[in-house]
Design an enzyme around this catalytic site. Structure first.
Site, PDB file in Angstrom:
ATOM      1  N   HIS A 127       0.829  -1.213   0.000  1.00  0.00           N
ATOM      2  CA  HIS A 127       0.000   0.000   0.000  1.00  0.00           C
ATOM      3  C   HIS A 127       0.863   1.263   0.000  1.00  0.00           C
ATOM      4  O   HIS A 127       0.335   2.367  -0.128  1.00  0.00           O
ATOM      5  CB  HIS A 127      -1.005  -0.010   1.169  1.00  0.00           C
ATOM      6  CG  HIS A 127      -0.433   0.297   2.517  1.00  0.00           C
ATOM      7  ND1 HIS A 127      -0.319  -0.649   3.512  1.00  0.00           N
ATOM      8  CD2 HIS A 127       0.032   1.452   3.045  1.00  0.00           C
ATOM      9  CE1 HIS A 127       0.188  -0.094   4.604  1.00  0.00           C
ATOM     10  NE2 HIS A 127       0.413   1.184   4.338  1.00  0.00           N
ATOM     11  N   ASP A 155      -0.556  -7.561   2.123  1.00  0.00           N
ATOM     12  CA  ASP A 155       0.030  -6.221   2.007  1.00  0.00           C
ATOM     13  C   ASP A 155       1.556  -6.325   2.105  1.00  0.00           C
ATOM     14  O   ASP A 155       2.158  -6.064   3.146  1.00  0.00           O
ATOM     15  CB  ASP A 155      -0.532  -5.318   3.109  1.00  0.00           C
ATOM     16  CG  ASP A 155      -0.207  -3.857   2.863  1.00  0.00           C
ATOM     17  OD1 ASP A 155       0.387  -3.549   1.798  1.00  0.00           O
ATOM     18  OD2 ASP A 155      -0.519  -3.025   3.735  1.00  0.00           O
ATOM     19  N   SER A 258       4.538   2.785   7.597  1.00  0.00           N
ATOM     20  CA  SER A 258       4.170   1.589   6.838  1.00  0.00           C
ATOM     21  C   SER A 258       5.355   1.064   6.045  1.00  0.00           C
ATOM     22  O   SER A 258       6.086   1.807   5.395  1.00  0.00           O
ATOM     23  CB  SER A 258       3.039   1.927   5.868  1.00  0.00           C
ATOM     24  OG  SER A 258       1.879   2.286   6.573  1.00  0.00           O
TER      25      SER A 258
END
EC number: 3.4.21.-
Length: 1372
Positions: A127, A155, A258
């Site tokens: 992502h 992910d 992230s």
């Protein structure tokens, strides 16, 4: 980044969740539905949504710098460091990072969102769709993503990069993948660390948050606890920042984190591994982070998919021919009938290029076409040679040479492209002409051996960059690459000069990993002509001027719109006032107007930056090592040269010609916070740096050894200034960033002893050089027309020092300790709080032994309060002391050292001056302000002295020198168990005056008289004057051996006149038997030399009787040792050569001959030691009668060259010549008991003459003489020998043994001794001894014989302990 998803609040989780921009309504509905689900179901439901993890929430009670340093491996957090303590802001220990060595986070990208796991692959979460490139290390190289490799269901992604990464080593990847509960096993995984660059917050114990910075501003890192869940996902609660289960540095992932990594220490494999990438968190006020574990199968497959079929070279089938079609992006490698298809770049698609792996020993590849391989790289499992047809090139991701391989690369590159090289093997560049491409290497060896083209042009690469700390680049010759285009990136590498001479005009070294070395036997010459500067100036940013005033960076460009026009200004101060009223824009101290043309304003700033760089110091962070000399000429513009890396040139010279050179330590680099500099002058933590070279040569230079630097080198200084322990220091405000050096000059004083600089070596100063020592010093100093100043409390002169026309000053807390002697033709000065210690030389491998040492100076000036001079542990110092300030002088020690026997002539001389005391001083002490203490010491007054106080214990104070009398004036005297020796000429005398107070006991007052007193002469000479009330028992008459007499003064104490005086009335003198015996032993050394020659006088005639009268040339060597009373021992080596001739007469054989002799003897006793070399010659005759009778006659003259040192009555060393004559006769009869057995009675008489000698000298001020006249020894000997001859067909041996009695018929010479007490005569004595001998003569050939004899004597005052006589004869 994080552009694919948006954030929505979920009341069930209490935090944000990530949702697709295309599914907002669905997610909103779902969140509402979550309110009806049981709490136990929350974790599973939350994991169904890809919550964005958004990054660094940390404890507020720990300095934020700790988290920053942790993330960037700076400060304490150096990779591999163990048991790192973590303290809070109050200095209290929070905990230790002791479960694993510190991890290396260099594999994490500069923005923290991805991690390098293979030289060409990174891992993160998919992502993160916004980033297109990454960088590593100091971020100077950027790598493009050519394929995102997004996982189809989770992910996670593993993007491929366009080039092999050379700056850093990829992180190891977990071998356990998504195995259930794998990472909860704490016996294997002992620690978990994370790094990220999300939004930064601090949290206090009450949960209050303070925002520090937004996402991607910088990285922080910390610890996390053992996972609560471990399978395809790892779940833990690092947001519980004060919970000990999360370690001392918890770091909770928040917005922007992230894809950041989670590392675990694998104790089984003993290394850190990346186990997961961060996916989600439970909100700013939550505690939970979710990581996706690395899907190892997927990762491996992604990387495998980028390989073409491996190429296996077969020997004997010719080379591999490589053709390539750029249009289709495909090529073929063919060998014989076998073909391999490869894929390269297709149009602009770099990812179309696949990797090729080559194997097969000694492979060969020929490029038929230029190959553009895109993101594909070449890996060589075996050694290969790669060449190309004329003009053909290769580009791609890079080359990997496996360990043990050597790939010869004959292919040139393309301008603007760099060849990236990895692998532990060797890559040899061996193309032709000019290669316009560059090189970036991160591992293994690259040898630059490019060949010249027909025009003679050579260039292996247009530029070379070394990074990661692993690579080595070897120069085949000095033309391979422009040295100024060589740079060292993150953690650097080694440039091997390989015996070449290389010149740099600039050094581009990012950090300490930059190494210039030479491993060749041929010494390299490195010239650092650092006159070039970096002309690359970044486009300056333009700030906005606040109308209300503000702060900024001086020198930066700012703008403001006035009257619809943009005006540009350069800020002159750190802050400025408002521009609305009292307009600060008009203040030249705050602003400089540079016009309204943006381009011209920008160029003005750039020009000033370049002008500033032209004056900036040069700082080299790297290392110089190996077999080379380094020369640094003067740098233009007076720029200073600073080394804060290290130098290791054990056999090399580093020379500085003019300008300033600084060796210093290196400030520990810290991570920047909000633009702060990574280092500063006032920081406490510095790294030590070592500088080693054979010689540091300075001419017209200014050299500084600053904090945290150790220099081990000799220094040769010509008109230069040397500062050891300088407080001058430089820091690079861009240190650790890889950017252009921004130096900052200032002072930095270390807080601890370990941070002080230190020097070891020998310094030679010439031509007005100056040496300032303010740090630890060990070594030697020779100064000629120069100056030395010492302020360091730790200066140790271990080598003899020489100061000619030079000053030496110790002050301001400085302490000089000299251990091996010193000479100065000037005064040595001790200023305020300065101390000078003069000592003997410590004996290696002993606890408290010192060899004596001599210190000869023109004097010592104690000019400052609390100045001190200490003479101790075997030191003998001479030179007057003048104390113009309250100071101390210490001679000797109350805990004296053991003085070792002298091993050098200098040490022996120093030992003789000590006269048995532990330390000695010869000179006057003046000024009246010194407090003097003596313990087991000798002070010889060299002139009138005045001191404040004198404490004397078990010591001696005496007066010697010319016939001028000395007066010692002391305010306070405290003396016990000591000896005071004064002189008198029977009219005047040396005196001691005590003005205030005199105390003590058991002191002897001795008097040395320079003239012989008349019998019964009354003198009445005052010697000591002390205040009234002083005890009359303080001094008593002492007996002293002077010359050859024991002299005792007669004294009386006079207490009239308000003083207590000790008055000399006269003397009592008697002969000192010990001194006389020593003198007699010394004078009788000639008799013992005479006896050595006597015992070897008739050896040749004895041989004639054993060899049946064979005449001819002969040679003999004898060695022996003797001894006598008084510790006397001697040894000698005696050589004889000669020739004799036989005359056959009626009934008798007559032999006549000539001989030459040389004797080298040495003697040692309690009284003296020395050597004699004797040369002589003589004539001899021997008559052998048929009846067995014989008569031997000999006459001989010998010259003696004597060199002896007496240790009595201050005799010292005497060199003198003597001579002696010998006349000897021996007769005997050889009676044969059988044909081959005989007995031989003998009688011998030797008469001689020995020359006399006379010595005159002074013992103190007393005239002495020793004399013995010529004397004529007469020595007799009677004895008997028994022998037997053994013979064979071609040989015969005669063995014999004998004994005899040797005796003096006349006394040896008389010795006359004279001193101030009169004359003493010692009559000569007779001596006798029993001689024993055993020997043999052997016939080797008809005309050659060899003999060997052993002798010994007993029962004499002087005996031969052993003697060996070997002879060789040649008859003709």
């Amino acid at each position: 980044m994080n552009k694919v998803y948006s954030l929505k609040y979920c009341p069930v989780t209490g935090g944000l969740i990530a949702v697709s921009e295309l599914a907002r309504r669905v997610i909103k509905k779902t969140c509402r539905r979550l309110t009806h689900i049981l709490l136990a179901g929350i974790p599973a439901i939350c994991l169904c949504y890809s919550q964005i993890s958004q990054a660094g929430i940390v404890r507020s009670d720990i300095a934020y710098q700790i988290y920053r340093d942790f993330a960037e491996n700076k400060g304490l957090f150096v990779p591999g460091a163990n048991d790192i303590p973590v303290y809070d802001k109050d200095g209290k220990l929070v905990g230790r990072l002791g479960k694993a060595p510190m991890a290396d986070f260099s594999s994490v990208s500069s923005n923290g969102v991805a991690t390098l796991v293979s030289p060409q692959y990174i891992v993160s979460v998919k992502h993160n769709g916004g980033y297109r490139s990454v960088s590593f290390g100091n971020g100077k190289n950027t790598y493009s993503l050519v394929d995102r490799n997004n996982h189809p269901s989770i992910d996670f992604h593993a993007p491929r990069l366009n080039k092999l990464v050379t700056e850093v080593i990829p992180s190891a990847v977990t071998s356990e993948g998504t195995k259930a509960n794998a990472y909860k096993y704490t016996e294997r995984y002992t620690a978990f660390y994370r790094v990220g660059s999300g939004t930064q917050y601090t949290k206090d114990k009450d949960g209050n948050l303070v925002k520090v910075a937004g996402g991607y501003a910088f990285k922080t890192g910390g610890t996390t606890g053992v996972p609560l869940i471990s399978d395809a996902t790892i779940v833990s609660n690092p947001g519980q920042t004060y919970n000990p289960v999360n370690g001392p540095l918890p770091d909770y992932g928040a917005p922007g984190d992230s894809g950041s990594p989670l590392f675990a220490y694998d104790k089984q494999q003993k290394k850190w591994v990346i186990v997961a990438v961060l996916r989600a968190y439970a909100g700013i006020n939550g505690a939970t982070n979710w990581w996706n574990v690395i899907p190892t199968d997927y990762l491996n497959q992604v990387m495998q998919d980028d390989f073409d079929a491996p190429v296996d070279f077969v020997s004997g089938l010719g080379p591999l021919n490589w053709t390539y079609d750029k249009t289709s992006g495909t090529g073929t490698l063919s060998q014989g009938s076998k073909n391999w298809t490869m894929h390269g770049q297709k149009d602009n698609d770099l990812n179309a290029g696949k990797n090729l792996v080559f194997s097969g020993q000694n492979g060969a590849i020929i490029l038929k076409d230029s190959v553009t391989q895109g993101a594909g790289y070449l890996e060589f499992k075996d050694s290969y040679t790669v060449s190309a047809e004329s003009g053909k090139t290769w580009t791609g991701a890079g080359i990997i040479t496996d360990k043990g391989t050597n790939v010869t690369w004959k292919v040139n590159g393309v301008a603007g492209d760099n060849l990236h090289k990895l692998g532990e093997g060797t890559l040899t560049i061996n193309g032709t002409g000019v290669n316009p491409g560059g090189l970036k290497t991160g591992d293994g060896i690259v040898v630059l051996n490019q060949q010249a083209d027909t025009a003679g042009n050579i260039q292996a690469f247009s530029s070379v960059n070394l990074a990661s700390g692993r690579p080595t680049v070897v120069l085949g010759d000095a033309r391979q690459v422009n040295p100024d285009n060589i740079s060292w990136g993150y953690r650097g590498g080694k440039l091997d000069l390989n015996g070449n001479a290389v010149t740099f005009t600039r050094l581009q070294a990012a950090d300490y990993g930059a190494v210039i070395t030479n491993n060749a036997q041929q010494k390299s010459q490195l010239l650092l002509d650092l006159k070039a500067q970096d002309t690359n100036v970044s486009e300056p940013t333009i700030g906005n001027i606040s109308p209300f005033g503000g702060t900024g960076t001086p020198g930066n460009l700012y703008s403001m719109i006035l009257n619809s026009q943009t005006r540009f200004y350069i800020l002159k101060s750190a802050s400025y006032g408002n521009t609305l009223w009292g307009n600060s824009l008009n203040d030249p101290a705050q602003w400089e107007f540079v016009g309204m043309n943006k381009n011209k304003a920008v160029q003005t700033v750039k020009d000033r930056i370049l002008a500033g760089r032209a004056k900036q110091p040069v700082i080299f962070h790297g290392q110089l090592t190996g077999n080379m000399d380094v020369a640094i000429p003067q740098v233009p513009g007076g720029r200073k040269v600073i080394f804060d890396g290290s130098v290791n040139l054990p056999e090399g010279t580093l020379s500085q010609d003019s300008g300033t050179l600084i060796f210093q330590g290196h400030p520990v680099i810290h991570a920047s916070i909000s633009g702060s500099a990574p280092v500063s002058l006032n920081q406490k933590d510095w790294e030590n740096r070592q500088f080693t070279m054979k010689t540091l040569s300075l001419k017209d230079a200014d050299f500084h050894l600053s904090r945290n630097a150790s220099l081990n080198s000799d220094i040769k200084s010509d008109n230069s200034h040397i500062t050891l322990g300088s407080d001058r220091a430089f820091v690079d405000k861009n240190d650790g960033t890889g950017n252009y050096v921004i130096p900052e000059e200032g002072t930095s004083v270390p807080d601890t002893v370990n941070d002080r600089s230190q020097y070891e070596g020998n310094i030679t100063l010439n031509h007005n050089s100056a040496l300032d020592i303010g740090s630890r010093f060990t070594g030697g100093i020779d100064a000629y027309d120069s100056a030395v100043s010492i302020t360091s409390p730790d200066v140790l002169l271990t080598a003899p020092g020489a100061f000619a026309g030079s000053s030496l000053t110790v002050h301001d807390g400085g302490h000089l300790t000299a251990l091996n002697g010193l000479f100065s033709d000037g005064h040595i000065q001790a200023g305020k709080n300065g101390k000078i210690t003069l000592s003997g030389t410590p004996v290696k491998d002993t606890a408290n032994q010192y060899a004596p040492a001599v210190y000869l100076t023109d004097g010592y000036d104690l000019t400052g309060d609390n100045a001190a001079l200490e003479i101790t542990r075997g030191a003998h110092a001479s030179g007057d002391i003048h104390a113009s300030a309250a100071s101390t002088v210490t001679i000797g020690s109350d805990t004296p050292a053991e003085l070792a026997s002298a091993e050098t002539a200098a040490s022996a001389f120093a030992g003789s001056l000590l006269e048995g005391y532990n330390a000695a001083f010869n000179g006057a002490i003046t000024g009246g302000r010194a407090d003097v203490s003596m313990h087991n010491a000798l002070w010889t007054l060299g002139g009138d002295s005045a001191i404040h106080s004198l404490t004397v214990r078990n010591s001696r104070i005496s007066s010697e020198g010319d016939r001028t009398f000395r007066t010692l004036t002391v305010n306070k005297l405290d003396a016990t168990g000591s000896d005071f020796v004064l002189r008198t000429d029977l009219k005047n005398a040396d005196k001691i005056n005590v003005t205030e107070k005199a105390t003590g006991s058991d002191n002897s007052l001795n008097v040395s008289f320079m003239n012989n007193p008349a019998q019964g002469q009354a003198l009445n000479i005052p010697l000591v004057t002390a205040p009234a009330g002083t005890s009359a028992e303080m001094f008593k008459a002492g007996t002293r051996v002077t010359g050859f007499s024991r002299v005792t003064p007669t004294l009386h104490v006079d207490t009239s006149g308000g003083n207590t005086k000790w008055i000399l009335d006269g003397f009592k003198a008697e002969a000192d038997k010990a001194a006389a015996a020593k003198a007699d032993s010394f004078m009788n050394a000639g008799y013992k030399n005479f006896m050595t020659e006597v015992n070897n006088l008739n050896k040749r005639m004895g041989d004639l009787r054993d060899t049946n009268g064979d005449a001819g040339a002969w040679a003999r060597i004898m060695s022996g040792a003797g001894s006598a009373d008084g510790g006397y021992s001697d040894n000698y080596t005696h050589v004889q050569v000669g020739f004799d001739k036989k005359h056959e007469l009626d009934g008798v054989d007559l032999f006549t001959g000539v001989t030459m002799t040389y004797t080298d003897s040495s003697a040692d006793s309690h009284a003296f030691s020395g050597k004699t070399k004797s040369v002589g010659g003589g004539l001899y005759a021997s008559a052998l009668f048929e009846s067995g009778a014989y008569i031997d006659l000999i006459g001989k003259y010998i010259h003696h060259d004597n060199d002896y040192t007496g240790n009595f009555a201050s005799l010292g060393t005497k060199h003198y010549n003597t001579h002696s004559w010998y006349a000897g006769a021996e007769t005997g009869y050889r009676y044969h008991l059988t044909e081959d057995t005989f007995i031989e009675p003998q009688a011998e008489l030797v008469y001689g003459a020995v020359s006399g000698k006379t010595f005159r000298w002074k013992d103190g001020d007393m005239d002495l003489s020793m004399k013995n006249r010529d004397f004529s020894p007469l020595v007799g000997r009677t004895g008997v020998e028994l022998g037997k001859t053994f013979s064979g067909k071609d040989w015969s041996v005669t063995a014999r043994a004998g004994t005899s009695w040797q005796f003096d018929l006349l006394n040896n010479g008389e010795t006359v001794l004279r001193d101030a007490s009169g004359e003493k005569r010692i009559k000569g004595e007779k001596d006798s001894r029993m001689l024993f001998n055993v020997g043999m003569n052997a016939q080797i050939k008809d005309n050659m014989r060899f003999g060997l004899e052993f002798e010994k004597s007993a029962f004499g005052k002087y005996n031969v302990d052993n003697a060996v006589n070997a002879n060789f004869r040649y008859m003709f």
